[in-house]
Design an enzyme around this catalytic site. Structure first.
Site, mmCIF file in Angstrom:
data_model
loop_
_atom_site.group_PDB
_atom_site.id
_atom_site.type_symbol
_atom_site.label_atom_id
_atom_site.label_comp_id
_atom_site.label_asym_id
_atom_site.label_seq_id
_atom_site.Cartn_x
_atom_site.Cartn_y
_atom_site.Cartn_z
ATOM 1 N N GLU A 100 10.487 33.401 -8.804
ATOM 2 C CA GLU A 100 10.397 33.601 -10.241
ATOM 3 C C GLU A 100 11.058 34.914 -10.621
ATOM 4 O OE1 GLU A 100 6.439 31.085 -11.546
ATOM 5 O OE2 GLU A 100 6.307 33.264 -11.545
ATOM 6 N N CYS A 101 12.058 34.850 -11.472
ATOM 7 C CA CYS A 101 12.730 36.007 -12.053
ATOM 8 C C CYS A 101 13.321 36.908 -10.978
ATOM 9 C CB CYS A 101 11.772 36.760 -12.979
ATOM 10 S SG CYS A 101 12.626 37.828 -14.168
#
Length: 821
Positions: A335-336
Site C-alpha cells: 500500500e502506497c
C-alpha cells in the site's frame, strides 16, 4: 477529544503531550486519532506505550467506531485496560469529507463515541476574537459537547489573560506559550514520523513536562470522566476472521515492513492476521538483508521510501530477496509506500523492480477518500469487491496501473494485481473490510502448505522452489480468460501444435537445412543396424572448440545434459538464474533437489549480477543468451559467478546465433564452468535431440559415468559430426548475420509501435511487452507467440517473438498496429 478550529493550531502537540503527561502520573492511557492519518498515531504510541489507533467512520463504518475505541482502550498484552482514552481530532472540529455535512469529522466521531471535546486554539494572531471563535464552535452543533479550551502559542501572560477573559462559554484548562522546541518538524507529507526522529523520546519528555505544568490535568480528567457510557462491545479480530480448520505445522509468517522507511500500518491489520492464524514478524528494509524465516506472506505498508530511496537501493540483498519471493508467488500486499518500493525505481534510485512502473516526486499532493472496486479476481478478493480507502502522496507512478489493475476508482484504473500480488496507492483499514485480511491470510496459509510440501522457506536472500512455482498460486480470471499459474514444463511448440498459425513461438531456424546436413542425416540410416557410438562425434566437437575429447560429452539434447547435472552430486543449494529456460528447474526437481531462484531485474535489462547469487550456492545455472530475454551476458560476468566448490552451468543453446559467438565460454577451459550446447535451434533438428557438454575432464567423466548407455542415437552423432566442420562454421556465421538483420527489422517495428522490449537482444527471439491479452488477440489473427507467464519473473503481459524473415515480421507488426487502434 482534542480538537481545534483548523489544522495548524497544535492538536498533535497538545494531544501527544497530554497523553505523555497523564501516563507519567501512573495512569494507563490509550491514544487514538480521528481520520486516516498514520503519522500522529506514531507519536501517540511513543507517549503511551500502546499502539496508536485510528477512528475513521469512512474507512471502517460508523458502527465500528465505538467498538474500535473500546478495543484500543482495553487490556493489551498483559497491560490493564486504559484509565483514560485521549482522541486527537483531524482538521477543524466540523471539517469532514467534502459534500457530506461533516462525515468523518472530529465532531462526527465525538458524537459517535459520546466524547467531550477540549479545544486547542492558536491565539498567536488574535486576542478577544478568540472568544467569538470558541463561542461559535461551542454553539454550532448541540450534539457535540465542547467542555474546555487550551490556549496555544500565547505571546505573553498579558496576552493570555486578554484571551481568557474573552472566553465565556467553557473553562480555559491551560495556556502554552510560543516554543518551537516542542513542535515536531514537518516535511512534504506533514509531520516527520516519530520513528524517524532519534530525539523524539527526549522531545516527548520535554513536552510532557510542559503540558503537566501548563495544563490542569485534574480538570482534563474530570471532563473525561463525564463522558457517557458507550453501550457497545469492544471490537475483536477473532469475530471477523478465522484460521484454517486444520493447520499443519508452525503458523506461517507474514513479513511486515517496518523501520524508518515504513512507519505506518493500522494496528488492527496485524491483529487480524494473527487471529487468522498467521505470525507477523517485522523486518526493516533499510537494515535487514533477508526476509524472516518461514516467510509465507509479505505486507508492505505506508511510509516514506522516497525520503530513504538511496538507503533502500543500497540494501541490494533484501531487494533481491523480495523480488525473488514475489516472482515465486509469495502473497504480497503493498500500500502506497509499499507500491513505490516494489516499482523499478523511485526518482531513479533502483527499487525491487517487480512492479513494471517508475515512481517520481511531484509538486502536486494527491489526497482524499476513495471508494474503490476490484475489477478482477485478485489476491484480496473476487472481482466486484468494494472498499473504502484513503489516498495521500506526492509521488506518482507511470504507468498508473498494470494490465490487471488492483482497483477501479470511478473510471480510473489504479494499481497492480494478480493471484499473488496486490499493490496500489490506496490505504484500506482492514477492520472495516476484514474479508481482505481473510483472503490474504488464506493465501498465506496456502503458500505455507506448499512450502512445507517442498521443504523450503523464503528466509534466505533469494529462495523459491519448484513445487510452489508449479502449483502454488491459484488460477486468475481476467477479461474472461483463465490465466494459469507458471507451468515449468510448458514449451513453445504447444503454441503451434495442431494449429494452422504463423509460428513465432518456436525458436528454431525456419529455413531449409543445408544439403550437407540432410545428406548426413539420411546416410546415418544406413548404420542403424549397429549400436550407436558417440566418441567420433565428441572428437569432432572437441576439434571444433579447440578442446580435448576428454572435455566433451555428447548428449541426447540439452535436456539429457540438465538431467545428468541434476543427478551429478547431492546439491545442497542449487540456483537457477531467471528468467530463463525452465528445463533445469524440472530436472533438479525430478532429482529431488530444492531449487533457489535468482530473478534478474527488469530495471537492469535482466543483466546478470554475480553478487545476486547466494554465497553458499554449489550449483548455478545461467543461460547465455538467456531464453526468453535474449540477453547476452559478458563472458567475464559469467566467469565471475564461479568460485571454488561451485559448478556453474552455462546454457549456450542459442550462442551459435550470435555473430562470432562473442561471450561464449565453449572454447576455453574455465575452472568450475560447464557449458551445455545444442544443435536443435540453428540447424532445425529438434526431432534429432543432439547436444553436448564441454567442461573439465573430471566433471565430464562423472557425467559420462551417470549417462545411460547408447543414449545418443546414430543420427544425432551424424548431425554432430556434420555440424562441427568448417563448412558448418561458415554457414553458422551466415545464419547468425541473417538473424541479426531480421531481428533489427522486428525491433525497429516494435520501436515504431512504442511496444517495450528487452534491449540489445542477441538471440533468435525478442522479449516484448505488448500487454495482457495481446497474445490471445494475435492468435485469433493467425499468429502464435510464446506465452511468458510460465517463466519465473515474467507475467502474461510479456511475449517472446521468434525472429522471422522481414515479410513475416511486417505482417505481425501490421496486426499489432491494428490491435493498438
Amino acid at each position: 477529544m482534542i480538537a481545534a478550529p483548523a489544522s495548524g493550531h497544535g492538536k498533535t502537540t497538545v494531544a501527544t503531550g497530554l497523553m505523555a503527561a497523564l501516563a507519567r502520573t501512573g495512569l494507563e492511557v490509550s491514544g487514538h486519532k480521528v481520520g486516516p492519518d498514520y503519522i500522529d498515531p506514531g507519536y501517540h504510541a511513543l507517549a503511551t506505550g500502546r499502539p496508536g489507533r485510528n477512528l475513521d467512520p469512512y474507512l471502517v463504518g460508523e458502527d465500528r467506531v465505538a467498538p474500535l475505541l473500546l478495543h484500543g482502550a482495553g487490556p493489551l498484552d498483559g497491560r490493564r485496560a486504559a484509565d483514560v482514552a485521549v482522541i486527537e481530532g483531524v482538521m477543524g472540529l466540523y471539517d469532514g469529507q467534502l459534500e457530506t455535512d461533516g462525515f468523518s469529522s472530529t465532531a462526527h466521531v465525538a458524537a459517535l463515541t459520546r466524547t467531550p471535546v477540549v479545544l486547542v486554539v492558536d491565539v498567536s494572531h488574535a486576542s478577544r476574537t478568540i472568544g467569538a471563535v470558541v463561542h461559535g464552535l461551542v454553539s454550532y452543533d448541540p450534539r457535540v459537547e465542547v467542555a474546555g479550551v487550551i490556549l496555544n502559542k500565547a505571546g505573553s501572560a498579558r496576552h493570555a489573560d486578554e484571551v481568557r477573559r474573552a472566553i465565556r462559554d467553557v473553562p480555559v484548562l491551560g495556556v502554552l506559550h510560543r516554543d518551537a522546541g516542542i513542535e515536531a518538524p514537518s516535511r512534504h507529507l506533514g509531520l516527520v514520523p516519530a520513528a524517524e526522529r532519534s530525539e523524539a523520546a527526549h522531545s516527548l519528555d520535554v513536552l510532557a513536562e510542559r503540558i503537566a505544568t501548563a495544563v490542569d490535568l485534574d480538570a482534563v480528567l474530570r471532563i473525561a470522566r463525564s463522558a457517557d457510557p458507550l453501550g457497545a462491545e469492544p471490537w475483536r479480530a477473532s469475530d471477523h476472521v478465522a484460521p484454517p480448520a486444520t493447520v499443519d505445522g508452525a503458523r506461517p509468517v507474514v513479513a511486515m515492513a517496518g523501520g524508518r522507511a515504513f512507519t505506518f500500518r493500522y494496528a488492527e491489520t496485524e491483529e487480524l492476521l494473527r487471529a487468522a492464524g498467521c505470525d507477523v514478524v517485522t523486518f526493516d528494509p533499510l537494515e535487514d538483508a533477508a526476509l524472516p524465516d518461514r516467510t509465507a506472506g509479505i505486507y508492505l505498508g505506508g511510509g516514506f521510501p522516497e525520503v530513504h530511496a538511496a538507503d533502500l537501493a543500497a540494501n541490494q540483498p533484501l531487494r533481491a530477496a523480495l523480488a525473488a519471493a514475489v516472482a515465486d508467488g509469495v502473497p504480497t500486499v503493498a500500500e502506497c509506500a509499499g507500491l513505490l518500493y516494489l516499482c523499478r525505481a523511485v526518482d531513479s534510485a533502483p527499487m525491487v523492480g517487480v512492479v513494471d512502473a517508475d515512481a517520481v516526486m511531484t509538486p502536486r499532493l494527491t489526497l482524499g477518500y476513495r471508494r474503490a472496486v476490484a475489477p478482477y479476481d485478485s489476491l484480496l478478493g473476487p472481482a466486484g469487491t468494494t472498499v473504502t480507502a484513503h489516498e495521500f502522496h506526492r509521488t506518482t507512478v507511470e504507468p498508473h496501473a498494470g494490465a490487471l489493475a488492483a482497483w477501479r476508482v470511478g473510471d480510473r484504473a489504479v494499481g497492480f494485481a494478480g493471484p499473488a500480488l496486490h499493490a496500489s496507492y490506496l490505504h484500506t483499514h482492514w477492520a472495516g473490510h476484514p474479508a481482505l485480511a481473510q483472503a490474504f491470510a488464506d493465501a498465506v496459509h496456502g503458500r505455507a502448505s506448499t512450502a512445507r510440501t517442498s521443504s523450503r522457506s523464503v528466509g534466505a536472500p533469494v529462495v523459491t522452489g519448484i513445487a510452489a512455482a508449479t502449483t502454488g498460486a491459484p488460477m486468475l480470471e481476467a477479461n474472461g480468460d483463465r490465466v494459469p499459474t507458471p507451468d515449468l514444463r510448458h514449451h513453445g511448440d504447444v503454441e503451434v501444435r495442431d494449429a494452422d498459425l504463423v509460428d513465432l513461438a518456436v525458436n528454431v531456424w525456419d529455413g531449409p537445412r543445408p544439403p550437407w546436413l540432410d545428406d548426413a542425416l539420411r546416410s546415418s540410416l544406413d548404420d542403424l543396424h549397429h549400436y550407436p557410438e558417440a566418441r567420433t562425434a565428441e572428437a569432432a566437437l572437441a576439434a571444433r572448440h579447440g578442446r580435448t575429447p576428454e572435455e566433451v560429452l555428447a548428449t541426447a539434447g540439452a535436456a539429457e545434459a540438465f538431467g545428468l547435472v541434476a543427478r551429478l552430486r547431492p546439491w545442497r543449494r542449487p540456483v537457477v538464474v531467471h528468467p530463463q529456460f525452465t528445463e533445469p528447474d524440472v530436472a533438479l526437481a525430478e532429482a529431488g533437489r530444492t531449487v533457489t531462484h535468482v530473478v534478474l531485474d527488469a530495471t537492469g535489462g535482466y543483466s546478470l549480477d554475480p553478487a545476486r547469487v547466494p554465497g553458499d550456492a554449489d550449483l548455478v545455472v545461467v543461460g547465455n543468451p538467456t531464453n526468453p530475454t535474449s540477453r547476452l551476458h559478458p563472458a567475464d560476468t559469467v566467469r565471475a559467478v564461479a568460485r571454488p566448490g561451485r559448478l556453474v552451468v552455462v546454457d549456450e543453446a542459442f550462442m551459435d546465433f550470435v555473430p562470432g559467438e562473442t561471450a561464449s565460454l565453449a572454447t576455453a577451459r574455465t575452472a568450475g564452468v560447464l557449458v551445455i550446447r545444442s544443435l536443435t535451434k540453428l540447424w532445425s533438428i529438434p526431432g534429432v535431440r543432439a547436444g553436448y557438454v564441454l567442461g573439465e575432464p573430471d566433471v565430464i567423466a562423472a557425467l559420462r559415468a551417470a549417462q545411460a548407455p547408447w543414449s545418443v542415437s546414430t543420427t544425432a552423432g551424424a548431425a554432430m559430426r556434420a555440424c562441427a566442420t568448417d563448412d558448418a562454421a561458415a554457414e553458422a556465421g551466415r545464419r547468425a548475420a541473417t538473424t541479426a538483420a531480421y531481428r533489427q527489422v522486428l525491433t525497429d517495428g516494435l520501436d515504431a509501435l512504442s511496444i517495450p522490449y528487452v534491449a540489445d537482444p542477441a538471440g533468435p527471439f525478442v522479449l516484448a511487452r505488448p500487454g495482457a491479452g495481446v497474445r490471445e488477440q494475435l492468435r485469433e489473427a493467425g499468429f502464435a507467440l510464446r506465452r511468458c507467464d510460465t517463466f519465473p519473473g515474467l507475467d502474461a503481459t510479456w511475449v517472446r517473438i521468434a525472429v522471422r524473415p522481414p515479410d513475416v515480421t511486417a505482417r505481425l507488426l501490421d496486426t499489432l498496429h491494428e490491435i493498438a487502434r
